[in-house]
Design an enzyme around this catalytic site. Structure first.
Site, PDB file in Angstrom:
ATOM      1  N   CYS A   1     -24.495  44.128 -29.390  1.00 49.29           N
ATOM      2  CA  CYS A   1     -23.120  44.619 -29.283  1.00 49.29           C
ATOM      3  C   CYS A   1     -22.688  45.271 -30.601  1.00 49.29           C
ATOM      4  CB  CYS A   1     -22.186  43.497 -28.851  1.00 49.29           C
ATOM      5  SG  CYS A   1     -20.670  44.153 -28.105  1.00 49.29           S
TER       6      CYS A   1
ATOM      7  N   HIS B   1     -24.531  41.786 -24.269  1.00 49.84           N
ATOM      8  CA  HIS B   1     -24.967  40.552 -24.942  1.00 49.84           C
ATOM      9  C   HIS B   1     -26.087  39.898 -24.132  1.00 49.84           C
ATOM     10  CE1 HIS B   1     -21.764  40.131 -27.982  1.00 49.84           C
ATOM     11  NE2 HIS B   1     -21.017  40.758 -27.112  1.00 49.84           N
TER      12      HIS B   1
ATOM     13  N   GLU C   1     -27.932  37.606 -24.893  1.00 46.19           N
ATOM     14  CA  GLU C   1     -28.032  36.161 -25.171  1.00 46.19           C
ATOM     15  C   GLU C   1     -27.367  35.297 -24.104  1.00 46.19           C
ATOM     16  OE1 GLU C   1     -26.266  38.354 -26.991  1.00 46.19           O
ATOM     17  OE2 GLU C   1     -24.442  37.463 -27.828  1.00 46.19           O
TER      18      GLU C   1
HETATM   19  N1  GLN Z   1     -15.982  44.858 -32.050  1.00 41.90           N
HETATM   20  C1  GLN Z   1     -16.846  45.592 -31.193  1.00 41.90           C
HETATM   21  C2  GLN Z   1     -16.137  46.074 -29.944  1.00 41.90           C
HETATM   22  O1  GLN Z   1     -15.093  45.599 -29.608  1.00 41.90           O
HETATM   23  C3  GLN Z   1     -18.070  44.783 -30.832  1.00 41.90           C
HETATM   24  C4  GLN Z   1     -17.758  43.601 -29.974  1.00 41.90           C
HETATM   25  C5  GLN Z   1     -18.876  42.595 -29.930  1.00 41.90           C
HETATM   26  O2  GLN Z   1     -19.771  42.603 -30.745  1.00 41.90           O
HETATM   27  N2  GLN Z   1     -18.820  41.701 -28.964  1.00 41.90           N
HETATM   28  O3  GLN Z   1     -16.626  46.942 -29.256  1.00 41.90           O
END
Ligand code: GLN
Length: 534
Positions: free
Chosen positions: A379, A508, A510
């Site tokens: 992400c 994600h 994970e």
């Molecule tokens: N801050 C980033 C976004 O909002 C990444 C979010 C994250 O890593 N879950 O897109």
């Protein structure tokens, strides 16, 4: 429920009890109750509360839901998670809709009744034979009294079908060298005053509970001695179901619930634990993040699912893994510090929000790219890898995400239009791009090789995305858009083809790794790290 204090592994214990019952051929589900007012975990600081776990159906929940998914190898949905905020919200809404027919709506009984109806709904939706309900917090707190009242009422109505377990902690103070049971006795008394008598007491401790200790707890807490279960610290959380089965816990629960015993099958799990114990060769992974420290303490809980995914992948690759927590702030203070990454066989930049530590993470990514060190960006880690590439390979000086610098000349990562609108209205709760989305993989990609299929589905939690205005510039210089949304509008995975493993995912991964079913990308990442270690 839990006694004495939080953080003793109640979630893992619940998940493990679920596992042993599942291994007896019963369909099991688990529910988490969090006693705070927040409607979900999405608005909470992970340093304080740990990871925000995202479900398939876009709920932002507690990390324990992740434990349930991993141990039970099932998807847990929104209905299985409740908070005080959620319970009150629906009671108040119902009152506004005149659904209480003009009655005075009161904290008791209406709140516990709502809790009970939610528990029953979750159980029936998942068609579970056995539903385990974890009441968050510690017995004796004001916060969870109404949930205990709901539990008491359930037992009152269905005495044959409801049983209570207290997960407690038995300290062994260094100065005494003896395990103390008194705090547990107090916790049970506290529980008794809420009208609840535990059927089982599960004693977490650094040590095994011995005969005399079990006897004491049994006598003073009114629980049969054989139902006082020892649950000492072990090397891997995946051993806990086996520890509980050593005390024949599934037999005891089945007996108490008046169920018919069925055949045991915990073999695959046993083999997994045995394999974990045989691992020797060590692969070193550096996690570059910021949600590590509160005061003098390190709390890696904020990245629990990432850690577990790495472990699952390590077992699958037959290696032991060591994870170090690397604070990206340090690289910002002194750029030379980034050379410490030389010690590692792979680095991960996990998800995150806000400005702090960003430049340090970008330095770490640059190091990984230039030194062919396996890199996995999750992400935010994908977004920062894009920024690093734009700046240092394409030459777009000052490229950034508009989350970090809204005025950047090269906004290679920018906010999704619907997200900008939500933020302008201060709509923060449960409004990100959340939950499962499909993604189509490029056949040339490492990702395709890892998944061995071209259509996948993964869970998201973000507001920003890859800016399509820069697609041509970046791909011309070698960035591979390895995964796209089916309509091709969203970049979901980036890769660098001339690198042993350089993958960033907008999702994600994970959240979907399971011990018996490790995630393909984590598996490929650890395979690359293993190779690197040679
Ligand atoms: N801050 C980033 C976004 O909002 C990444 C979010 C994250 O890593 N879950 O897109």
């Amino acid at each position: 429920m839990g006694g004495i204090m939080s953080g003793v592994g109640k979630g893992v214990t619940v998940a493990s009890v679920g596992k042993i019952l599942q291994s007896r051929g019963y369909k099991v589900t688990a529910i988490k109750i969090d006693p705070y007012i927040n409607v979900d975990a999405g608005t909470m600081n992970p340093t304080e509360h740990g990871e925000v776990f995202v479900t398939e159906d876009a709920d932002e929940t507690d990390q324990d839901i992740g434990n349930y998914e991993r141990f039970l190898d099932i998807n847990i949905y929104r209905v299985n998670y409740m908070t005080t905020g959620r319970v009150y919200q629906s009671v108040i809404q119902r009152e506004r809709n005149l659904e209480y027919g003009g009655k005075c709506v009161e904290v008791v009984p209406h709140i516990p009744e709502e809790v009970i109806s939610r528990i029953r709904k979750a159980a029936s939706k998942s068609k579970a034979d056995i539903t385990i309900v974890e009441i968050g917090g510690t017995v004796g707190e004001y916060q969870n009294i109404l949930f205990l009242e709901a539990a008491r009422l359930m037992h009152y109505r269905w005495p044959q079908d409801v049983l209570f377990m207290l997960v407690t902690y038995l300290p062994v103070p260094g100065t005494l060298g003896e395990m103390k049971t008194k705090p547990t006795q107090y916790a049970v008394r506290e529980l008794n005053s809420a009208g609840i008598q535990p059927d089982f007491i599960i004693g977490r401790s650094t040590h095994e509970l011995d005969g005399p200790r079990k006897k004491k707890i049994s006598t003073f807490c009114n629980v049969e001695k054989e139902n006082v279960i020892s649950n000492p610290d072990v090397g891997s959380i995946y051993e806990v179901p086996l520890i509980l089965e050593k005390e024949r816990m599934s037999d005891k629960i089945i007996k108490k619930l008046g169920l018919r015993p069925r055949k045991k099958d915990l073999d695959a799990w046993r083999q997994l634990v045995a394999k974990t114990k045989r691992l020797k060769k060590v692969v070193k992974i550096g996690m570059v993040g910021k949600y590590f420290a509160t005061g003098d303490f390190i709390l890696p809980d904020a990245y629990l699912s990432v850690i577990e995914s790495v472990r699952h992948a390590a077992i699958a690759n037959g290696v032991k893994v060591e994870i170090d927590w690397l604070n990206s702030d340090a690289y910002e203070k002194d750029k030379r510090m980034v050379k410490e990454l030389k010690k590692y066989d792979g680095i991960i930049v996990p998800g995150g929000f806000g400005k702090r530590g960003i430049e340090g993470k970008i330095l770490a990514i640059q190091y990984a790219r230039e030194n062919k060190l396996p890199y996995f960006g999750l992400c935010l880690g994908m977004q920062l890898a894009t920024i690093e590439f734009a700046r240092n390979v394409v030459g777009l000086k000052g490229a950034n995400s508009t989350e970090i610098n809204p005025d950047t000349k090269y906004p290679v990562i920018h906010i999704m239009p619907d997200q900008a609108e939500k933020l302008s209205k201060n709509q923060y709760g449960n409004t990100m791009r959340l939950g499962a989305y499909p993604c189509v993989l490029d056949k040339k990609s490492l990702a395709f090789k890892a998944y061995q299929k071209n259509r996948i589905s993964e869970r998201h939690r973000h507001r920003y995305e890859f800016n399509n205005d820069f697609r041509v510039k970046l791909t011309k210089k070698g960035l591979l858009l390895a995964g796209l949304s089916p309509d091709k509008k969203l970049v979901e995975i980036i890769e660098l083809p001339n690198h042993p493993f350089f993958v960033g995912t907008q999702f994600h991964p994970e959240f979907k790794s399971r011990p018996l079913n490790p995630h393909p990308l984590f598996k490929a990442f650890i395979a690359a790290a293993k190779k690197h270690s040679k």
